[in-house]
Design a protein around this motif. Structure first.
Motif, mmCIF file in Angstrom:
data_model
loop_
_atom_site.group_PDB
_atom_site.id
_atom_site.type_symbol
_atom_site.label_atom_id
_atom_site.label_comp_id
_atom_site.label_asym_id
_atom_site.label_seq_id
_atom_site.Cartn_x
_atom_site.Cartn_y
_atom_site.Cartn_z
ATOM 1 N N SER A 35 -1.943 -2.916 4.290
ATOM 2 C CA SER A 35 -1.047 -1.811 4.639
ATOM 3 C C SER A 35 -1.579 -1.029 5.833
ATOM 4 O O SER A 35 -0.821 -0.389 6.558
ATOM 5 C CB SER A 35 -0.883 -0.875 3.440
ATOM 6 N N GLU A 36 -2.895 -1.111 6.057
ATOM 7 C CA GLU A 36 -3.514 -0.427 7.186
ATOM 8 C C GLU A 36 -3.072 -0.992 8.528
ATOM 9 O O GLU A 36 -3.274 -0.366 9.583
ATOM 10 C CB GLU A 36 -5.045 -0.509 7.092
ATOM 11 N N PRO A 40 0.239 2.488 9.952
ATOM 12 C CA PRO A 40 -0.274 3.224 11.123
ATOM 13 C C PRO A 40 0.399 2.836 12.444
ATOM 14 O O PRO A 40 0.801 3.734 13.206
ATOM 15 C CB PRO A 40 -1.773 2.885 11.114
ATOM 16 N N PRO A 41 0.558 1.535 12.761
ATOM 17 C CA PRO A 41 1.277 1.214 14.003
ATOM 18 C C PRO A 41 2.710 1.729 13.990
ATOM 19 O O PRO A 41 3.212 2.222 15.011
ATOM 20 C CB PRO A 41 1.233 -0.320 14.056
ATOM 21 N N ALA A 42 3.377 1.620 12.831
ATOM 22 C CA ALA A 42 4.752 2.104 12.731
ATOM 23 C C ALA A 42 4.813 3.609 12.978
ATOM 24 O O ALA A 42 5.726 4.112 13.653
ATOM 25 C CB ALA A 42 5.323 1.772 11.353
ATOM 26 N N SER A 147 2.437 5.295 -4.038
ATOM 27 C CA SER A 147 2.751 4.602 -2.788
ATOM 28 C C SER A 147 3.200 5.573 -1.717
ATOM 29 O O SER A 147 2.829 5.438 -0.546
ATOM 30 C CB SER A 147 3.851 3.559 -3.037
ATOM 31 N N ALA A 148 4.004 6.563 -2.102
ATOM 32 C CA ALA A 148 4.477 7.556 -1.135
ATOM 33 C C ALA A 148 3.306 8.343 -0.550
ATOM 34 O O ALA A 148 3.253 8.593 0.663
ATOM 35 C CB ALA A 148 5.476 8.498 -1.801
ATOM 36 N N LEU A 149 2.355 8.717 -1.414
ATOM 37 C CA LEU A 149 1.194 9.461 -0.931
ATOM 38 C C LEU A 149 0.350 8.599 0.006
ATOM 39 O O LEU A 149 -0.096 9.058 1.068
ATOM 40 C CB LEU A 149 0.355 9.942 -2.116
ATOM 41 N N TRP A 150 0.122 7.350 -0.366
ATOM 42 C CA TRP A 150 -0.689 6.449 0.453
ATOM 43 C C TRP A 150 -0.035 6.203 1.813
ATOM 44 O O TRP A 150 -0.697 6.229 2.847
ATOM 45 C CB TRP A 150 -0.923 5.140 -0.281
ATOM 46 N N CYS A 151 1.268 5.985 1.807
ATOM 47 C CA CYS A 151 1.987 5.755 3.064
ATOM 48 C C CYS A 151 1.955 7.000 3.946
ATOM 49 O O CYS A 151 1.884 6.900 5.181
ATOM 50 C CB CYS A 151 3.432 5.342 2.789
ATOM 51 N N LEU A 154 -1.481 7.099 5.599
ATOM 52 C CA LEU A 154 -1.549 6.100 6.670
ATOM 53 C C LEU A 154 -0.695 6.520 7.868
ATOM 54 O O LEU A 154 -1.068 6.272 9.022
ATOM 55 C CB LEU A 154 -1.084 4.739 6.155
ATOM 56 N N ALA A 155 0.448 7.141 7.597
ATOM 57 C CA ALA A 155 1.310 7.601 8.690
ATOM 58 C C ALA A 155 0.632 8.713 9.486
ATOM 59 O O ALA A 155 0.722 8.755 10.721
ATOM 60 C CB ALA A 155 2.649 8.087 8.129
ATOM 61 N N TRP A 156 -0.051 9.597 8.777
ATOM 62 C CA TRP A 156 -0.798 10.651 9.475
ATOM 63 C C TRP A 156 -1.851 10.032 10.392
ATOM 64 O O TRP A 156 -2.008 10.456 11.544
ATOM 65 C CB TRP A 156 -1.477 11.568 8.458
ATOM 66 N N PHE A 157 -2.545 9.028 9.864
ATOM 67 C CA PHE A 157 -3.569 8.361 10.671
ATOM 68 C C PHE A 157 -2.948 7.743 11.912
ATOM 69 O O PHE A 157 -3.466 7.887 13.029
ATOM 70 C CB PHE A 157 -4.260 7.278 9.838
ATOM 71 N N GLY A 158 -1.834 7.052 11.737
ATOM 72 C CA GLY A 158 -1.207 6.396 12.872
ATOM 73 C C GLY A 158 -0.726 7.363 13.928
ATOM 74 O O GLY A 158 -0.866 7.108 15.133
ATOM 75 N N ALA A 159 -0.165 8.484 13.479
ATOM 76 C CA ALA A 159 0.394 9.445 14.427
ATOM 77 C C ALA A 159 -0.688 10.213 15.171
ATOM 78 O O ALA A 159 -0.513 10.558 16.340
ATOM 79 C CB ALA A 159 1.321 10.417 13.706
ATOM 80 N N THR A 160 -1.800 10.498 14.492
ATOM 81 C CA THR A 160 -2.843 11.319 15.108
ATOM 82 C C THR A 160 -3.941 10.489 15.777
ATOM 83 O O THR A 160 -4.182 10.636 16.977
ATOM 84 C CB THR A 160 -3.473 12.251 14.056
ATOM 85 N N VAL A 161 -4.558 9.619 15.005
ATOM 86 C CA VAL A 161 -5.703 8.869 15.530
ATOM 87 C C VAL A 161 -5.272 7.826 16.553
ATOM 88 O O VAL A 161 -5.807 7.757 17.664
ATOM 89 C CB VAL A 161 -6.493 8.205 14.387
#
Length: 212
Positions: A35-36, A40-42, A147-151, A154-161
């Motif tokens: 999922s990583e 994150p790319p999305a 799943s919602a929390l995990w996504c 991961l979305a925070w990571f993708g948008a920021t990092v």
């Protein structure tokens, strides 16, 4: 492997929400789709305006629930004996299944929620849940919440990092390494919450009736 990752990226970039749903459904089964390398790319492309952030989280959650539900129903249908006998052919050894079973026995329904936030157990927890015939509603509720929390994480990571380091998209292994480095606090928080949850379960458990 690099070609496979490039294919997954193209599914997300070109397939949009449907690609996210499909890949996350695969990730929640025994197929090796991290999922990583999906959310994150999305989320990065969402920050660029290609998708919406909530759309990415919802698509990822929906895919996770679909895949986890499939694992649940297959395991519930075939039973533990067939899972153990043939699971090794799809990467599910008896040791891995036993680990997931111990996790579920220890944390009960909450174990499904916490499992969705941790590696290895995340995509296996549907097997023991199906084998012991956990109520479908409880299983799906806990799976959706986790799943919602995990996504979202991961979305925070993708948008920021990734937003600050877009070159990570060209080096997926480095991206996962950075994610693990940045997410240590989250894993620690999950472990603490697991411990607190187990304490509450034990303190509120009804004592077994004494034998006459």
């Amino acid at each position: 492997m690099h070609r496979l990752i490039a294919l997954w990226f193209s599914w997300v970039h070109d397939g949009g929400y449907i690609g996210i749903v499909l890949l996350m459904a695969m990730e929640s089964t025994v197929l090796p789709v991290p999922s990583e390398l999906v959310i994150p790319p999305a989320a990065y492309w969402a920050a660029q305006g290609r998708f919406t952030m909530w759309g990415v989280v919802l698509a990822g959650t929906a895919g996770s629930v679909i895949g986890a539900g499939l694992m649940y129903w297959v395991s519930r249908t075939v039973g533990r004996l067939l899972v153990v006998r043939y699971g090794a052919y799809i990467g599910v050894t008896e040791a891995k299944l036993a680990r997931a079973e111990r996790w579920l026995a220890r944390y009960e329904a909450g174990g499904v929620f916490f499992a969705r936030l941790l590696p290895v157990v995340r995509h296996l927890i549907g097997m023991p849940a199906g084998i012991v015939r956990m109520p479908v509603g409880t299983y799906l509720l806990m799976t959706t919440a986790g799943s919602a929390l995990w996504c979202t994480v991961l979305a925070w990571f993708g948008a920021t990092v990734i937003g600050d380091q877009p070159r990570l998209l060209d080096d997926p292994e480095q991206m996962i390494t950075v994610l693990k480095t940045r997410a240590w606090w989250f894993v620690g928080l999950v472990v603490i919450l697991c411990a607190l949850y187990l304490l509450v379960v034990r303190l509120t458990a009804k004592p077994a009736p004494s034998q006459p």
